[in-house]
Design a protein around this motif. Structure first.
Motif, short mmCIF file in Angstrom:
data_model
loop_
_atom_site.label_atom_id
_atom_site.label_comp_id
_atom_site.label_asym_id
_atom_site.label_seq_id
_atom_site.Cartn_x
_atom_site.Cartn_y
_atom_site.Cartn_z
N THR A 1 37.38 37.32 46.04
CA THR A 1 37.26 37.17 47.49
C THR A 1 35.96 37.77 47.99
N TRP A 2 35.65 38.98 47.56
CA TRP A 2 34.39 39.62 47.97
C TRP A 2 33.19 38.87 47.40
N GLY A 3 33.30 38.37 46.17
CA GLY A 3 32.22 37.61 45.56
C GLY A 3 31.89 36.34 46.33
N THR B 1 41.39 40.92 40.15
CA THR B 1 40.58 39.70 40.07
C THR B 1 40.54 38.98 41.41
N GLN B 2 41.66 38.86 42.06
CA GLN B 2 41.73 38.18 43.35
C GLN B 2 40.87 38.89 44.39
N ILE B 3 40.95 40.21 44.44
CA ILE B 3 40.16 40.99 45.40
C ILE B 3 38.67 40.81 45.14
N LEU C 1 40.82 48.89 44.91
CA LEU C 1 41.36 47.80 44.09
C LEU C 1 42.77 48.16 43.64
N LEU C 2 43.67 47.23 43.78
CA LEU C 2 45.02 47.40 43.25
C LEU C 2 45.05 46.74 41.87
#
Length: 51
Positions: A22-24, A17-19, A11-12
């Protein structure tokens, strides 16, 4: 009994939140977050039911 598959994701801090969202959207559930190799990076541990 549910069988799970797991993934680890870097995670960056500027786009966490965006990452995770996306996975969610792909059915992954966040299990834990820990510090990565340096303080600016985090590692997320995710799981989802194995189909």
């Amino acid at each position: 009994m549910t069988t799970w598959e797991y993934s680890t994701v870097p995670l960056l801090t500027h786009s966490t939140t965006q990452i995770l969202n996306t996975w969610g959207e792909e059915g992954w559930e966040l299990v834990s977050v820990t510090q990565g190799p340096n303080p600016e990076n985090l590692v997320a541990f995710l799981k989802r039911p194995l189909n």
